[in-house]
Write a protein that holds these residues in place. Structure first.
Motif, mmCIF file in Angstrom:
data_model
loop_
_atom_site.group_PDB
_atom_site.id
_atom_site.type_symbol
_atom_site.label_atom_id
_atom_site.label_comp_id
_atom_site.label_asym_id
_atom_site.label_seq_id
_atom_site.Cartn_x
_atom_site.Cartn_y
_atom_site.Cartn_z
ATOM 1 N N GLU A 118 35.897 -38.208 49.347
ATOM 2 C CA GLU A 118 35.430 -38.426 48.032
ATOM 3 C C GLU A 118 33.678 -38.713 48.223
ATOM 4 O O GLU A 118 33.147 -38.930 48.647
ATOM 5 N N LEU A 119 33.334 -37.296 46.970
ATOM 6 C CA LEU A 119 31.684 -37.470 46.687
ATOM 7 C C LEU A 119 31.553 -38.009 45.416
ATOM 8 O O LEU A 119 32.059 -37.469 44.616
ATOM 9 N N SER A 120 30.476 -38.548 44.940
ATOM 10 C CA SER A 120 30.507 -39.347 44.167
ATOM 11 C C SER A 120 28.785 -39.144 44.057
ATOM 12 O O SER A 120 27.907 -39.342 44.821
ATOM 13 N N LEU A 121 28.596 -38.666 41.823
ATOM 14 C CA LEU A 121 27.308 -38.831 41.600
ATOM 15 C C LEU A 121 26.861 -39.469 40.801
ATOM 16 O O LEU A 121 28.231 -39.820 40.259
ATOM 17 N N PRO A 122 25.648 -40.550 39.745
ATOM 18 C CA PRO A 122 25.920 -41.094 39.066
ATOM 19 C C PRO A 122 25.940 -40.295 38.158
ATOM 20 O O PRO A 122 25.657 -38.806 37.915
ATOM 21 N N HIS A 123 26.573 -40.730 37.205
ATOM 22 C CA HIS A 123 27.524 -40.199 35.088
ATOM 23 C C HIS A 123 25.600 -39.669 34.913
ATOM 24 O O HIS A 123 24.458 -39.773 34.803
ATOM 25 N N GLU A 124 26.034 -38.480 33.805
ATOM 26 C CA GLU A 124 24.668 -37.481 33.657
ATOM 27 C C GLU A 124 24.169 -38.594 32.371
ATOM 28 O O GLU A 124 23.127 -38.883 32.318
ATOM 29 N N ASP A 125 24.600 -39.439 32.417
ATOM 30 C CA ASP A 125 24.457 -40.624 30.899
ATOM 31 C C ASP A 125 24.297 -41.642 31.070
ATOM 32 O O ASP A 125 24.002 -42.310 29.997
ATOM 33 N N GLY A 126 23.794 -41.840 32.643
ATOM 34 C CA GLY A 126 23.409 -42.869 32.484
ATOM 35 C C GLY A 126 24.513 -43.225 34.024
ATOM 36 O O GLY A 126 25.558 -43.589 33.647
ATOM 37 N N ASP A 127 23.745 -45.207 34.372
ATOM 38 C CA ASP A 127 24.754 -45.347 35.602
ATOM 39 C C ASP A 127 25.206 -46.398 34.799
ATOM 40 O O ASP A 127 27.237 -46.235 35.215
ATOM 41 N N GLU A 128 25.717 -46.814 33.367
ATOM 42 C CA GLU A 128 26.661 -48.020 32.800
ATOM 43 C C GLU A 128 27.941 -46.959 32.840
ATOM 44 O O GLU A 128 29.073 -47.226 32.897
ATOM 45 N N GLN A 129 28.254 -45.926 32.814
ATOM 46 C CA GLN A 129 28.951 -44.608 32.648
ATOM 47 C C GLN A 129 29.394 -44.592 33.613
ATOM 48 O O GLN A 129 30.837 -43.744 33.371
ATOM 49 N N GLY A 130 29.610 -45.248 35.035
ATOM 50 C CA GLY A 130 30.158 -44.857 36.492
ATOM 51 C C GLY A 130 29.917 -43.141 37.095
ATOM 52 O O GLY A 130 29.354 -42.829 36.773
ATOM 53 N N ALA A 131 30.774 -43.445 37.735
ATOM 54 C CA ALA A 131 30.747 -42.192 38.954
ATOM 55 C C ALA A 131 31.366 -40.959 38.317
ATOM 56 O O ALA A 131 32.688 -41.667 38.120
ATOM 57 N N VAL A 132 30.787 -39.617 39.108
ATOM 58 C CA VAL A 132 31.419 -38.799 38.186
ATOM 59 C C VAL A 132 31.533 -38.049 40.101
ATOM 60 O O VAL A 132 31.325 -37.979 40.860
ATOM 61 N N SER A 133 32.999 -38.528 40.504
ATOM 62 C CA SER A 133 33.938 -37.809 41.731
ATOM 63 C C SER A 133 34.277 -36.852 41.642
ATOM 64 O O SER A 133 35.273 -36.318 41.396
ATOM 65 N N GLU A 134 34.559 -36.235 42.724
ATOM 66 C CA GLU A 134 35.499 -35.268 42.968
ATOM 67 C C GLU A 134 36.010 -35.550 44.464
ATOM 68 O O GLU A 134 35.083 -35.962 45.779
ATOM 69 N N VAL A 135 37.645 -35.576 44.902
ATOM 70 C CA VAL A 135 37.388 -35.694 46.164
ATOM 71 C C VAL A 135 37.803 -34.047 46.966
ATOM 72 O O VAL A 135 38.957 -33.629 46.294
ATOM 73 N N PHE A 136 38.214 -34.095 48.100
ATOM 74 C CA PHE A 136 38.171 -32.560 49.136
ATOM 75 C C PHE A 136 39.475 -33.803 50.229
ATOM 76 O O PHE A 136 39.155 -34.558 50.953
ATOM 77 N N THR A 137 40.099 -32.311 50.724
ATOM 78 C CA THR A 137 41.401 -32.657 51.932
ATOM 79 C C THR A 137 41.238 -31.556 52.246
ATOM 80 O O THR A 137 40.103 -30.432 52.286
ATOM 81 N N PRO A 138 41.404 -31.678 53.798
ATOM 82 C CA PRO A 138 41.633 -31.117 55.155
ATOM 83 C C PRO A 138 42.724 -30.068 53.976
ATOM 84 O O PRO A 138 43.196 -29.551 53.898
ATOM 85 N N CYS A 139 41.267 -28.897 55.131
ATOM 86 C CA CYS A 139 42.402 -27.358 55.130
ATOM 87 C C CYS A 139 41.638 -26.211 56.398
ATOM 88 O O CYS A 139 40.655 -26.735 56.530
ATOM 89 N N ASP A 140 42.908 -25.829 56.868
ATOM 90 C CA ASP A 140 42.296 -24.574 57.549
ATOM 91 C C ASP A 140 42.034 -23.512 57.837
ATOM 92 O O ASP A 140 41.652 -22.796 58.501
ATOM 93 N N GLU A 141 42.167 -22.804 56.655
ATOM 94 C CA GLU A 141 41.350 -21.312 56.472
ATOM 95 C C GLU A 141 40.677 -21.130 54.969
ATOM 96 O O GLU A 141 40.926 -21.778 53.947
#
Length: 881
Positions: free
Chosen positions: A487-510
């Motif tokens: 999971e890769l997360s960034l601070p919310h563009e509207d401010g820290d109090e808005q929480g994290a903006v996250s994306e999840v990546f899973t294994p792939c072979d091709e």
């Protein structure tokens, strides 16, 4: 009140004290006897060559009777006219200084004779005073008295620089190698013992000079250079709730003119920052350090070289370009560019940086991680294995709740809990559900979310573009860890109090999915590299141990048994830390230029120090806290590992147990009861100062041992030795073997994960290797970083390893010496078991796909060949690099 008659009071007082301070004046005096002494010392050397001018002046001083004198001090008879200090023998001088020429090589020992006239009624000497009337200093190693009646030989292990006498306001006193608790100190030596500690503490003021022997504390206010502008200003670390930190050694340099709260810094290339002279590297080590540092210092501190690189060599285009660093170096710039370098950089430095083939620039040794297989580092198995057997094996923990949650304040940072779902991970869990895996202790996490998120918005305003990350892994039946999701997360563009903006990546072979997965692993590796350097390595070993060194020298006499126990584990640490503050962790230093938090690096480590806990540094406690082990009294170390093939933990627990057994046996000899611990005034002052000053920002934490029992003493000493020796070895000497090939352990990411429809995404599809290399550490930073870790990963040729002593006469007490021999033998047995485990093919994490045996906790006690370099094995006694 009855008093003695005035005319007899002094005589009667002397008789009253006779049992303590020696015979009375009425007893017959025994004739003086000649005692032969052997003195081993090293004359002043300057960068491997004897200082000829100083040598000539010293000989002139000898001719005019200004030599090196010694006076023995009785350990049995007091001099009432001298404050009950031990009686002094007659002054004696070193013989044959004028005629004795020493080798021109550094570290050349010379042996001199000295003959003492000693009154046998004074008993055995317990100390001596040395006065150096020469022009220059010398390093006094040992003094041995050969024929003291009934006591021969008597050993003094000195290991100290002795400057000309006019540099001191007191006598230089050295004691025999006999250990005493304060209350057991012979009366004639008490004041000498107390006065020596007072001298080492100093008066807390003034700029300290090289001949000063003062150990004192200061805040980390020496990292910034505010006179260069706000980009070079740094907060003071230590002394506040906002920025707590361990204390460093005081230098007393004047305040910065721009900011009086900041200490002025030395000239950038200067390595002459103050530490007590006895704490500095010896000549051989310092010469090696300078030699290996030339290319690193040259690259870091000379902006003209960077400008040339920026214009000519900016990027690695292929992995072959990276391999050329090791197999062929980088081709030198053309003649026009070389001429530009000559105009701005001393040509001697360029020549030093040019390797012997004359055509290639910066050819590095081949890192172990790619020696056997050039691509195995990219496999998922190796990615997971390095969390157990790599350079940072101290962070992974068992996942006990799903999805992972955050401990960050939701009012300040909003919802920071993980967005990883069961659907993300269960498809790769070999038929297990998340609940089954948690119940069976099969899920683990490498969590770099909470530590980074509060700083991420500021970090990403620099050239860095990175994420906070969480990596979830499955423990498989074969003992390996299989990554399930990142999971890769960034601070919310509207401010820290808005929480994290996250994306999840899973294994792939091709396809493109495989390239995205490789990038996701790289972002996780960037976080782990930064955390390793700042926290696992710098903060949790180098920085936290420095206050222990200062407090030990200020509060424990060299006669104290705990001083003798701990002193070997402090060798060279104050010096390497001072050098780090000068050129590595300072504003604009190597660390800020090569690790992703950049200017926020040390500030971030301060935030993490808030949660540092001394007792949790004990390896069994650490493993239990991370959920990697559970208490089990049936096991030799009292814990049972839930990942059985965890090389760092398996080897570490054996080392921990050996250290613990040695400490218990040693300390029990001097402290047979709790009352002995409680009644030791120096020990209590040491522990009080350590808590209240050295680690003063955490002084109110309830976890500090109270130092009232044997067990608390055993625990404290074992933890100190563990941190300074094995823990540091585990997180330091694997740096070049694993991270010398920077794609395996990138330290910076320069752009975010490509989005579909962008040119970066198209490049990732068409040329994934180029896209990967443009994302991770740039070429100049790579050269810089690899240069640094090559230096830090090298063992010195004068290394003293765990289970070895610098001097065979380190103590006069037989039982502690025999206990140490058992400790050394136990470590040799551990070496054999480590080799056997590495040869066991069923233990897949011991070597992994890269075929790199885990040797970072191989003690190397049995090595007496003084092998140095990038050995990737051996546990030095101390944090010596």
């Amino acid at each position: 009140m009855a008093i003695f008659p005035p005319c007899h009071s002094s005589e009667m007082l002397e008789k009253l004290l006779g049992s303590v301070c020696g015979k009375t004046r009425d007893e017959p005096k025994i004739e003086e006897k000649k005692i032969r002494g052997r003195v081993v010392l090293m004359k002043k050397n300057v960068m491997d060559v004897t200082d000829v001018g100083a040598s000539v002046l010293d000989r002139i001083h000898e001719i005019f009777g200004r030599g090196v004198s010694f006076q023995l001090i009785s350990a049995e008879k007091c001099d009432l006219a001298n404050g009950k200090r031990g009686k002094l023998g007659k002054e004696a001088f070193l013989e044959d200084w004028v005629s004795r020429f020493t080798s021109l090589t550094a570290e050349a020992e010379a042996t001199f004779d000295v003959s003492f006239n000693w009154d046998e009624s004074l008993g055995v000497p317990g100390a001596f005073i040395v006065r150096n009337h020469h022009h220059s200093q010398f390093y006094l190693k040992t003094v041995t008295l050969e024929d003291v009646p009934g006591h021969s030989p008597v050993h003094f292990v000195c290991n100290s620089w002795v400057y000309p006498a006019h540099r001191y306001k007191y006598d230089r006193v050295f004691f025999t190698n006999k250990a005493y608790l304060p209350s057991d100190t012979p009366e004639p030596l008490r004041l000498y013992r107390e006065e020596e500690l007072i001298n080492l503490r100093g008066n807390g003021s003034g700029m300290l000079k090289e001949w000063d022997r003062v150990y004192d504390y200061a805040y980390y206010n020496d990292l910034g250079s505010p006179e260069k502008g706000k980009d070079y200003a740094r907060p003071v670390l230590g002394g506040s709730k906002d920025y707590p930190y361990p204390r460093r050694g005081r230098t007393g340099r004047r305040p910065n003119k721009k900011d009086p709260n900041t200490e002025s810094r030395l000239f950038l290339l200067s390595l002459n920052t103050y530490v007590p002279r006895d704490e500095k590297f010896n000549q051989v080590k310092f010469s090696d350090f300078i030699g290996y540092s030339l290319k690193s210092i040259g690259q870091v501190l000379i902006p003209e070289i960077k400008a040339v690189f920026d214009k000519t060599i900016n990027e690695f285009d292929t992995f072959e370009d990276v391999l050329n660093l090791y197999e062929g170096g980088i081709k030198l710039p053309d003649g026009h560019t070389l001429q530009k370098i000559r105009e701005h950089v001393p040509w001697e430095l360029v020549r030093e940086l040019t390797r012997s083939d004359g055509e290639r620039f910066l050819k590095f040794p081949m890192p172990d991680v790619i020696k056997e297989d050039r691509t195995a580092w990219r496999t998922d198995e190796e990615f997971g294995r390095e969390m157990l057997a790599g350079v940072n094996p101290v962070v992974i923990r068992r996942l006990q709740e799903f999805p992972p949650t955050s401990k960050l304040d939701p009012q300040a940072y909003g919802n920071q809990n993980s967005t990883i779902t069961r659907e993300h991970v269960e498809k790769n869990m070999n038929g297990l559900t998340v609940d089954e895996a948690i119940e069976n202790n099969k899920l683990f996490i490498l969590d770099h979310h909470d530590a980074l998120m509060p700083y991420l918005r500021r970090i990403n305003t620099t050239t860095t573009k990175t994420y906070a990350s969480r990596t979830i892994l499955l423990l498989q039946d074969d003992g390996t860890l299989k990554p399930l999701a990142i999971e890769l997360s960034l601070p919310h563009e509207d401010g820290d109090e808005q929480g994290a903006v996250s994306e999840v990546f899973t294994p792939c072979d091709e396809g493109i999915g495989s390239s995205i997965w490789q990038l996701a692993k790289a972002y996780a590796a960037v976080n782990d590299s930064g955390y390793h350097q700042l926290i696992s390595h710098w903060l949790n070993t180098h920085a936290v141990i420095e206050p222990f060194i200062i407090a030990t020298n200020r509060q424990l006499s060299v006669l104290h048994p705990i001083f003798k126990l701990l002193k070997p584990h402090f060798r060279d640490t104050l010096h390497i830390n001072a050098l780090a503050r000068q050129i590595l962790i300072n504003a604009g230093g190597v660390l800020e230029r090569t690790v992703f938090p950049a200017r926020y690096a040390l500030e971030m480590s301060s935030a993490i120090y808030k949660n540092w806990n001394f007792t949790e540094q004990a390896l069994p406690h650490d493993l239990i806290k991370r959920g990697i082990a559970v208490p089990d009294p049936t096991q030799p170390q009292g814990v049972r590992l839930l990942i059985e093939d965890y090389p760092f933990a398996v080897d570490g627990l054996e080392i921990w147990s050996a250290i613990e057994a040695w400490v218990k046996e040693y300390c029990s000899f001097y402290y047979p009861t709790d009352e002995k611990v409680q009644g030791d005034s120096e020990l209590q002052s040491w522990w009080k100062e350590l808590r209240e000053v050295g680690h003063g920002d955490l002084k109110d934490e309830p976890w500090w041992p109270k130092m009232q029992t044997q067990e608390e003493l055993f625990q404290a000493c074992t933890i100190i030795i563990w941190i300074a020796s094995a823990l540091h070895a585990a997180v330091n000497f694997g740096q070049y073997p694993y991270a010398g090939y920077l794609p395996n352990r990138p330290t910076v990411s320069r752009r975010f994960m490509p989005k579909p429809g962008t040119p970066e995404y198209a490049e990732l599809e068409s040329n994934p290797d180029a896209a990967f290399l443009k994302t991770i550490t740039a070429q100049f930073q790579t050269l810089l970083g690899v240069s640094l870790i090559e230096i830090l990963s090298r063992h010195s040729t004068d290394e003293v390893y765990l289970g070895q002593q610098e001097s065979p006469n380190w103590t006069a007490d037989d039982q502690p010496r025999e206990a140490f021999e058992r400790f050394s033998a136990a470590l040799v047995e551990i070496e054999t078991r480590i080799i056997d485990r590495n040869n066991d093919g069923e233990l897949r994490n011991r070597t992994g796909p890269v075929k790199m045996p885990y040797m970072l906790l191989y003690p190397n006690t049995s090595n007496n060949s003084k092998e140095g370099g990038l050995t990737g094995k051996g546990i030095p006694n101390s944090i010596s690099i």
